[in-house]
Scaffold this active site. Structure first.
Site, short mmCIF file in Angstrom:
data_model
loop_
_atom_site.label_atom_id
_atom_site.label_comp_id
_atom_site.label_asym_id
_atom_site.label_seq_id
_atom_site.Cartn_x
_atom_site.Cartn_y
_atom_site.Cartn_z
CG ASP A 561 -1.97 -1.10 1.17
OD1 ASP A 561 -1.72 -2.12 0.51
OD2 ASP A 561 -3.03 -0.97 1.81
CD GLU A 792 -2.85 -5.88 9.19
OE1 GLU A 792 -3.17 -5.18 10.17
OE2 GLU A 792 -3.29 -5.68 8.06
#
Ligand SMILES: *[C@@H]1O[C@H](CO)[C@@H](O)[C@H](O)[C@H]1NC(C)=O
Ligand SMILES: *[C@@H]1O[C@H](CO)[C@@H](O)[C@H](O)[C@H]1NC(C)=O
Ligand SMILES: *[C@@H]1O[C@H](CO)[C@@H](O)[C@H](O)[C@H]1NC(C)=O
Ligand SMILES: *[C@@H]1O[C@H](CO)[C@@H](O)[C@H](O)[C@H]1NC(C)=O
Length: 822
Positions: A561, A792
């Site tokens: 991202d 994560e």
């Protein structure tokens, strides 16, 4: 970003999708572009022919091209399916028919069929909240599968306040409809003092097909559900009376039941919540009576047409207690030797647990490597959560091409896939899946092959696979509407090929033959649509365009991202990571062709050209950075500044906003960011073992000012201008410093490779490998002990887990690192 990720709420959308698209951009395009019809292919062809007559040839040609593109967008690829029709059904694949394929609920099962009957569990500690779908906010403090074999058996532990729940299942083959299964739910309370009353809700629901009939005892206790559906034939789900732990005598409990129409499976929680009334009485003999919330007998959401049926059995009691439910398939009656409940179920569970332990050790050999029992349990939990995160989805994506304003529903699709996170991302993500398959492929190669084939069947006529799969109402209900759209120019790293490379040697040839045309089409789509400005260079499409809003416009397609790229997106960009992925892809497709006895061209040539280290250096070596880098139109002096828009007389002063300031004009140059992208030639082992550039990369990895931390490699150098910088007011850093497990796994795999290849840097690679593996594994283990979750990402300053949890998607690769199995 994290602000939204951490948002809390009920069943509705609460998390930010990992990769997303600014609303902004959509709206701009909607204004610029004419509308086209939104129908299927045949209709389009017919209306195109009519238009040609009416509009004249030039206009018709333009329209035709737009229509034809729209039609290709939603047309499945013409190659024969990679998953043969019928192959996932109960006769062809009984082992994988029933499963815990609803990763977003704490406990539930369904079959691998499009409109499956579903079963599930909810619970309520009176005074607390109703639990049903996985939550990473204020839900249970811990939950996760501690054992799961991906086929027949699983054990999950949940800690919710003082309540400990253990949910177990065992499947038993027989008959033509996927066989039987049994559930056992054990509830205990920790600590002293009276515990709140506990209600457990067992339910069965249909989703558009099938029929359910309640079997009631004394009008209030739902003793069983009898049902019929296309794939299940006749079946009975029996709810046995609860007992105390280790006891056979029934335990006192109160019962309620609910029969209702369901407007869609995504509304189940709400439906049950709304039917609860404080009108039921718990009155054990000789003890005080208590009121509790019980479901009212009939319910439903007013004004909503039902799509299916719900039958729900509520049992209210005081822990400790053991509750069992047994599903028996009508066609398995002949094969069944007795009901799998009580003592027989206990025996079966123990037998499966022992088999799981053995298979785990045979596969990963952690005991033989000296892992301690807690470390082994951690690794078993990581694998089990990945397997328990497998889901079966059915529905349509919402697709959009660059040349059309209107999104179109994609073709009806099914997907069998693992999921990155049961709470935040319980659906398919293309580039995550390649990493998942590395681990699944070791545990159950046939399962991994099946998942890979399902993904390839999502390809459209152009060879594009949408990167996020939001199929069906339940999946869609968890994604904010503006993030549902998939853009047809957007790629994602072809990690499925990384997985295929490992599966290749043992995969049956007919299977590979089915995959081959689709893999070729996919690679060719990537090669065509993501080509760079010069031959053998590549560029991710779909970067953020309104650059002034961001410190650095994001590149969602890359999967990384907000990792810094050229400050001004342009067609001149060359993206290093994509180039390396393409080199890997060409190499794997050449190997596939060889395995099939076909000529390896053009993949072999392309792999060779892309492995030329001199060319790699020419396109991507940045001497001023002393590292490999992206190239593009880039400014080194960019910052976010608070900016107060000019006040409008008579109105409240506008709120200040962060705006990007560019203090030096951008020009074509290398992007001075050192981090995961710079490592790609090493990560994907494109760099030769004797490369003079290897020491620079190994040095950057080992330097604490750059990438080294005691917890793994951080994503971006600590001395980088973007290190831990926000991208906008609302976007905290994501891939700008944290430690990510998928990239650390690739680093370990590569270092292991360089440590075993002849070359001048062998020793250094071996040393780094040992230290990095120790750091990564130790920290993940420690965080799991402390929190009960895989995370994560891990914070580079202290190793703390961050972001979504549980996240046993690619973070579960820690198992392969422990096993040193690359
Ligand atoms: C039904 O109710 C009767 C009388 O109230 C009781 O004796 C019997 O045990 C109950 N049966 C079940 C299955 O609960
Ligand atoms: C299901 O049961 C009904 C009635 O018991 C019977 O008529 C029907 O044939 C059965 N269906 C199947 C598929 O076994
Ligand atoms: C990729 O595209 C280039 C340029 O169009 C072409 O020369 C090459 O053959 C393609 N590679 C493959 C494997 O199709
Ligand atoms: C780089 O970006 C600037 C600002 O958008 C633009 O004016 C310039 O033409 C670009 N340079 C090149 C070589 O593309």
């Amino acid at each position: 970003m994290a602000g939204e990720r951490r948002r809390r709420g009920g069943d509705g959308p609460r998390e930010r999708p990992r990769e997303r698209d600014p609303k902004h951009r959509q709206q701009q395009k909607q204004q610029q572009q004419p509308r086209g019809p939104g129908r299927g292919r045949t209709v389009l062809v017919a209306s195109a022919a009519a238009a040609a007559l009416a509009l004249g040839l030039v206009a018709a040609a333009t329209e035709w091209s737009r229509w034809s593109e729209a039609s290709r967008l939603v047309t499945p690829h013409p190659a024969p399916p990679a998953v043969p029709p019928g192959s996932t059904g109960p006769l062809a694949s009984p082992t994988y028919f029933w499963g815990t394929y609803r990763p977003h609920v704490y406990f539930g099962m369904k079959t691998r069929s499009p409109r499956s009957v579903v079963t599930g569990l909810m619970w309520l500690q009176h005074g607390g909240g109703l639990r049903h779908t996985c939550d990473s906010g204020d839900g249970p403090a811990r939950y996760g599968w501690v054992m799961h074999d991906g086929e027949n058996f699983g054990v999950q532990e949940i800690r919710d306040g003082r309540l400990l729940l253990r949910t177990e299942f065992v499947k038993q083959p027989g008959g033509d409809h996927g066989g039987d299964w049994s559930w056992r739910v054990t509830a205990r309370t920790e600590g002293k003092g009276p515990a709140p009353l506990l209600s457990l809700f067992f339910y069965v629901a249909t989703d558009g097909q099938g029929e359910l009939r309640p079997v009631l005892h004394n009008g209030t206790r739902l003793a069983a559900v009898e049902g019929t559906s296309e794939e299940l034939g006749n079946f009975t789900l029996t709810f046995l009376p609860p007992t105390g732990e280790g006891e056979e005598e029934p335990k006192y409990a109160s019962y309620n039941f609910l029969a209702a129409g369901v407007p869609g499976l995504h509304r189940l929680t709400e439906l049950v919540q709304r039917s609860l009334r404080e009108a039921s009485l718990f009155s054990p003999p000789g003890r005080p009576r208590r009121h509790y919330l019980g479901v009212s007998r009939t319910g439903g959401l007013p004004g909503e047409p039902p799509q299916g049926q719900l039958l729900l059995h509520q049992v209210t009691l005081e822990a400790p207690a053991v509750l069992e439910a047994v599903l028996e398939s009508g066609s398995a009656a002949g094969a069944r030797r007795g009901r799998l409940a009580g003592r027989a179920l206990g025996t079966a569970l123990a037998r499966h647990a022992a088999a799981f332990e053995r298979r785990f050790e045979d596969t990963f050999g952690l005991g033989a490597r000296g892992a301690t029992p807690p470390q082994r349990r951690f690794a078993q939990a990581a694998l089990s959560e990945l397997l328990g995160g497998l889901g079966f989805f059915h529905g349509r994506s919402l697709l959009r091409s660059e040349r059309r304003s209107e999104p179109l529903p994609g073709p009806e699709a099914v997907l069998f896939t693992a999921a990155p996170s049961r709470s935040c991302f319980p659906r398919g993500f293309l580039w995550d899946e390649g990493f998942h398959l590395l681990l699944l492929g070791r545990w159950a190669p046939a399962l991994a092959r099946d998942v890979l084939a399902h993904w390839l069947d999502l390809m459209n006529a152009d060879g594009w696979i949408p990167r996020e799969q939001i199929l069906g109402d339940e999946a869609r209900a968890r994604v904010p509407p503006e993030f549902v759209l998939q853009h047809s120019e957007t790629a994602n790293p072809p990690t499925l090929l990384l997985a295929l490379e490992r599966l290749l040697p043992d995969a049956p040839l007919p299977y590979l033959r089915r995959l081959s045309p689709r893999l070729r089409a996919w690679f060719s789509w990537l090669n065509r649509t993501q080509a760079g400005p010069e031959p053998l260079t590549f560029r991710w499409r779909g970067r953020d365009t309104d650059a002034e809003r961001f410190l650095n416009p994001k590149t969602l397609a890359s999967g990384l991202d907000d990792y810094p790229r050229a400050s001004h997106p342009s067609e001149q960009e060359r993206h290093l990571d994509l180039r390396c992925w393409m080199a890997l892809g060409a190499r794997v497709l050449a190997a596939l062709a060889e395995r099939l006895g076909e000529p390896p061209e053009p993949y072999g040539d392309m792999a060779l050209a892309l492995s030329d280290n001199a060319l790699l250096e020419r396109h991507h070596w940045a001497p001023e950075l002393g590292a490999f880098a992206d190239f593009g139109n880039h400014s080194t002096a960019v910052a976010l500044r608070w900016h107060r828009p000019a006040p409008v007389p008579g109105q409240a002063p506008p709120a200040p906003r962060l705006h990007r300031e560019v203090r030096e004009a951008p020009r074509p140059r290398f992007v001075g960011a050192l981090g995961y992208v710079s490592l790609f030639p090493l990560l994907l082992q494109l760099l030769r073992a004797d490369s003079p550039r290897l020491p620079a990369l190994l040095g950057a990895m080992r330097s604490e000012a750059k990438l080294w931390t005691p917890f793994g490699l951080r994503s971006l150098a600590r001395d980088s201008p973007w290190y831990l910088q926000r991208n906008t007011e609302h976007d905290p850093p994501y891939w700008r410093g944290s430690v990510w497990v998928n990239m650390n796994f690739l680093a370990l795999r590569a270092l292991h490779g360089y440590a075993h290849a002849a070359g001048p840097h062998r020793e250094q690679a071996a040393r780094l490998y040992r230290e990095l593996r120790h750091n990564l594994v130790t920290n993940m283990f420690r965080q799991h002990e402390a929190t009960g979750f895989l995370w994560e990402q891990y914070r580079d300053s202290d190793g703390a887990g961050q972001g979504c949890h549980p996240f046993a998607g690619w973070s579960a690769l820690v198992v392969l690192a422990m096993a040193e199995d690359y």
